[in-house]
Structures are given as C-alpha cells and as structure tokens.
Design an enzyme around this catalytic site. Structure first.
Site, PDB file in Angstrom:
ATOM      1  N   ARG A  68      -4.014 -10.524 -42.330  1.00 19.83           N
ATOM      2  CA  ARG A  68      -4.915 -11.107 -43.338  1.00 19.83           C
ATOM      3  C   ARG A  68      -4.656 -12.584 -43.570  1.00 19.83           C
ATOM      4  O   ARG A  68      -5.495 -13.293 -44.108  1.00 19.83           O
ATOM      5  CB  ARG A  68      -4.775 -10.362 -44.678  1.00 19.83           C
ATOM      6  CG  ARG A  68      -5.249  -8.931 -44.644  1.00 19.83           C
ATOM      7  CD  ARG A  68      -6.740  -8.842 -44.483  1.00 19.83           C
ATOM      8  NE  ARG A  68      -7.168  -7.479 -44.255  1.00 19.83           N
ATOM      9  CZ  ARG A  68      -8.380  -7.141 -43.876  1.00 19.83           C
ATOM     10  NH1 ARG A  68      -9.276  -8.078 -43.658  1.00 19.83           N
ATOM     11  NH2 ARG A  68      -8.708  -5.880 -43.687  1.00 19.83           N
TER      12      ARG A  68
ATOM     13  N   LEU B 230     -11.150 -10.134 -33.816  1.00 20.41           N
ATOM     14  CA  LEU B 230     -11.743 -11.464 -33.608  1.00 20.41           C
ATOM     15  C   LEU B 230     -11.313 -12.489 -34.658  1.00 20.41           C
ATOM     16  O   LEU B 230     -11.812 -13.603 -34.672  1.00 20.41           O
ATOM     17  CB  LEU B 230     -13.275 -11.346 -33.614  1.00 20.41           C
ATOM     18  CG  LEU B 230     -13.877 -10.570 -32.430  1.00 20.41           C
ATOM     19  CD1 LEU B 230     -15.357 -10.339 -32.655  1.00 20.41           C
ATOM     20  CD2 LEU B 230     -13.652 -11.309 -31.127  1.00 20.41           C
ATOM     21  N   ARG B 231     -10.394 -12.092 -35.527  1.00 17.49           N
ATOM     22  CA  ARG B 231      -9.958 -13.038 -36.562  1.00 17.49           C
ATOM     23  C   ARG B 231      -9.303 -14.266 -35.949  1.00 17.49           C
ATOM     24  O   ARG B 231      -9.456 -15.376 -36.450  1.00 17.49           O
ATOM     25  CB  ARG B 231      -8.989 -12.360 -37.538  1.00 17.49           C
ATOM     26  CG  ARG B 231      -9.664 -11.457 -38.542  1.00 17.49           C
ATOM     27  CD  ARG B 231      -8.799 -11.248 -39.782  1.00 17.49           C
ATOM     28  NE  ARG B 231      -9.450 -10.280 -40.658  1.00 17.49           N
ATOM     29  CZ  ARG B 231      -9.146  -9.000 -40.691  1.00 17.49           C
ATOM     30  NH1 ARG B 231      -8.201  -8.519 -39.903  1.00 17.49           N
ATOM     31  NH2 ARG B 231      -9.772  -8.186 -41.514  1.00 17.49           N
ATOM     32  N   GLY B 232      -8.560 -14.077 -34.874  1.00 18.95           N
ATOM     33  CA  GLY B 232      -7.902 -15.211 -34.216  1.00 18.95           C
ATOM     34  C   GLY B 232      -8.890 -16.250 -33.736  1.00 18.95           C
ATOM     35  O   GLY B 232      -8.695 -17.460 -33.932  1.00 18.95           O
TER      36      GLY B 232
END
Length: 423
Positions: free
Chosen positions: A281, A361-363
């Site tokens: 997060r 896909l946060r990266g």
C-alpha cells in the site's frame, strides 16, 4: 444571559459575544477553531460554548459587523507560537533518498505515501515531522470534520455532498494540510471513530464522533514503528487505504466518510518485517542508513546542539531556505497536471516491472506518477530517463518477491533491470 440573547440588535449581540468574560462558566465564549468537538456547537465555522441543556444559540456570522479575518489570523499566529518547535526540513543533513520521497508525495499525494526503513537514530521520525512546515494550504469546507474538498465530490463528507447537490453555498476556508500521528497504543474506536457518548447521555441522540482517519482525510497519516502496529489496526488501515473511505458499523450507527490520506510509516527492520499487504500500500520505499562520514556526523551533532540550545533562533537561520522550498513545492503542485511522459517511457517502465515479476500494476502507476512529480519539482514539463532512474528503485524495491538466498539489495536489482531495458 437571556436578556443578551433576546436582544434584537445584532450589533449588540456581536459585541457582547466578543467581549464577554471567559471566567464565568455560564457565559458563552467565541472560538474560531473549525470542526466539532465535545461540548461545542458550530455555526458557520464559529463555535459557541455553553452549558448542556440550555437552548441552542443561533448566530448568523455574516450579519456580525466585526472584522473576523484579523481575529482568525491572530488565533492562527498564537496557535503556531504555542506549538512545539519542529526541526527545519532543510537542516536535515544527508538522507537525500528519504527527503526526496517525502517531497514527491507532498507534490502528488496520489503516489500513495512512503515507507521509511532504517537503523535506529537516523532521523526518520525527525525528518517526517519536519515536513509539517512545508505542507501547502488547501481549500476546505469551514467547520467540516472531514476536511471536505468544496470542488471534488469524492473527497466530500455525506452532509457536505447533500448540501452541494441542493445548491447551497458553503463557506470555504484555506487550511494547512494536516499531519496526524497514529500512536501504536491507539484503540480502534479512536482510529475509526465511534458514538459520541456525551451527546447520547445529555441529548439522547445517536451522533458520530470522528476519529483519526477523518482528521487525516486529504492530509498525512504518520505511523512511527509501523512494523509493531497491532494486526487489527493494520486491517483498518488496509481497508481505508484500498477504498479511500472509512465505514463504521457499531452501536446502531452506520456511517461512511472519505479517508484519503498519504500514508507514511517508519520502522527498524531488526524489530520485524511488515505484512506484504500493507507494504504494497505504500507507494514508495526509502532505505535509510547511518551516516559513516566523520565530518558529516560532527555537523549533525553540532546542528542538533544548536537547535536544542535555542530552537527559535535555529529555525530563523533556516527561514530563507524553508520559504524557497515551500515556493518550489507550490510551483511544482500547480505545474504537475501539465507534465508529460512519452509513451515509449511508459512501455519501458511496464517492461521493467514485468521482467522483475512485480505483482499487480501499482508499481507501474506509482513509477509514472513519481517521475512526473520529480520533473515538476525540477521545473520541467517533460519526464526524462534520469527522472525515471532516480525514482524507480524506490517505487519497485518493496514489491519484489523475497528470495532468502538472494544477497543483492532489491534496489540494485531494479537499477540493473532499468539499465538493461532503457539501454
């Protein structure tokens, strides 16, 4: 009291309210603190204190012929003077990676916060708390406990949104972005909010008393030693960070309010690892090490001694640098929407993430946002490969799968893959 409140002349009412002595417990006093707390009722951002059980006082602020703005400024100045002196951000020696991650999150809060891990006594919490002086002002609805954005329905509390849909004109004020500390010993009721016991007992009504998540909306939530936080509080943070809303279901109360905050955590890896769900997060991850250079260590010791000896004088010596950095942040925030990143760079960022086996896909999203924020901070309207090289280790380091046999730092793995893809 009754004669004062029954007077028809609004000018007399205003003058008596402003000049009434505070030593008498029954006399109402005027405060300009926005929000809601126990024993206070607010009308247009101004609170009237009085004993419970008495009739409610209805005051139309717009009709009071008093220069309230000057009183507000005096109140703000007095509050600032009474606060504990904070170590100036420009006075922090070294730790450039940590400082950059914090600045980028202030410029673009949607990056998603920063996790700072490092040795004991390396200035992690000092640096985070020094960020308070650099935080810009934002527009909020006066008297709203959730710091609602008057222009964004997604950041509005339920009451404010309903009033806006009815076409009501709400009072708007400028307020500094909040930084809320979440102590390790905090209870779930204090974090999420709970029923207002005083109102329930005195007025017989069910009312919600907002917690720390409400106060942190559109601000910063800081958790020191986050790796020692109780699991049930971690679950609460995960839920709010995922949805941007805090939902409370208890004692017959069902309420939801916006809880969009920049989550900043710090900790020592020797005291335990963080749960992968919470670690993911955090938008960025900064590693802090102990300064090894003897000259720099001496400088840090001397600067700290100067601050402890005379905090006010020490802060004054860094005032010019502080103001320059504030202007730089304000300018970067305003120019951020116009910053562009080439499609070719976006493809290469995603290729790096894919080849490193980064889950989700946060990266990709965070790396794009952080690179644009860095370009805005440097005063450019286009992202360069150097910007991406600077931020990509911090955006991906904590998202790699742990290999117990791997001796290479995960940040170096990211850099190696970056140069392989970007050439």
């Amino acid at each position: 009291m009754a004669s004062v409140l029954g007077t028809s002349s609004k000018a007399i009412l205003a003058s008596r309210l402003l000049s009434s002595p505070t030593s008498k417990p029954s006399a109402p006093s005027l405060t300009l603190t926005p929000g809601q707390s126990n024993g206070k009722k607010f009308y247009g951002g101004i609170g009237i204190h009085g004993k419970r059980g008495r009739s409610q006082f209805h005051v139309a602020v717009t009709n009071v012929a008093t220069d309230v703005s000057s009183v507000e400024q005096a109140q703000k100045l007095a509050a600032k003077e009474s606060q504990r002196p904070v170590y100036p951000f420009p006075a922090i020696v070294g730790q450039d990676e940590m400082k950059l991650c914090l600045l980028l999150n202030v410029i673009d809060p949607k990056i998603g916060g920063v996790m700072i891990m490092g040795d004991r006594g390396t200035g992690k919490s000092t640096t985070v708390r020094s960020l308070v002086d650099l935080l810009p002002e934002i527009k909020v609805v006066a008297g709203d406990p959730y710091n609602s954005d008057p222009e964004d329905p997604e950041s509005m509390g339920t009451e404010v949104r309903e009033s806006t849909m009815k076409g009501e004109k709400l009072p708007v004020v400028l307020a500094k972005i909040n930084m809320v500390d979440l102590p390790l010993g905090a209870t779930e009721d204090r974090v999420c909010g709970t029923i207002d016991i005083e109102k329930a007992l005195t007025e017989g009504v069910k009312a919600f008393e907002p917690g720390l998540l409400a106060k942190a909306n559109r601000g910063i939530l800081y958790v020191d030693e986050v790796n020692l936080l109780d699991d049930h509080l971690v679950d609460v943070l995960l839920d709010s960070a995922a949805s941007g809303w805090n939902t409370v279901e208890r004692e017959g109360i069902s309420i939801s309010h916006p809880a969009r905050f920049i989550l900043i955590g710090s900790g020592n890896p020797e005291e335990g690892e963080l749960r992968p769900q919470l670690l993911d997060r955090f938008g960025m991850h900064a590693q802090v090490g102990t300064v090894r250079d003897a000259e720099l260590r001496v400088k840090i010791v001397e600067e700290r001694a100067r601050f402890d000896r005379n905090p006010k004088e020490f802060r004054e010596s860094y005032k010019a640098e502080q103001e320059k950095l504030q202007q730089q942040i304000t300018s970067a925030r305003s120019s951020l929407p116009s910053v562009q990143i080439d499609h070719d760079f976006k493809v290469k960022i995603s290729k790096v993430c894919s080849e490193l086996n980064v889950d989700g896909l946060r990266g990709d999203i965070v790396t794009n946002r952080a690179a644009k924020a860095l370009a805005a901070l440097k005063g450019r309207d286009k992202v360069s490969s150097e910007d991406i090289a600077t931020v990509i280790p911090n955006c991906l380091r904590h998202r790699l799968r742990k290999d117990p046999l791997e001796s290479i730092d995960s940040g170096l793995l990211v850099i190696e893959k970056f140069y392989e893809v970007f050439g």
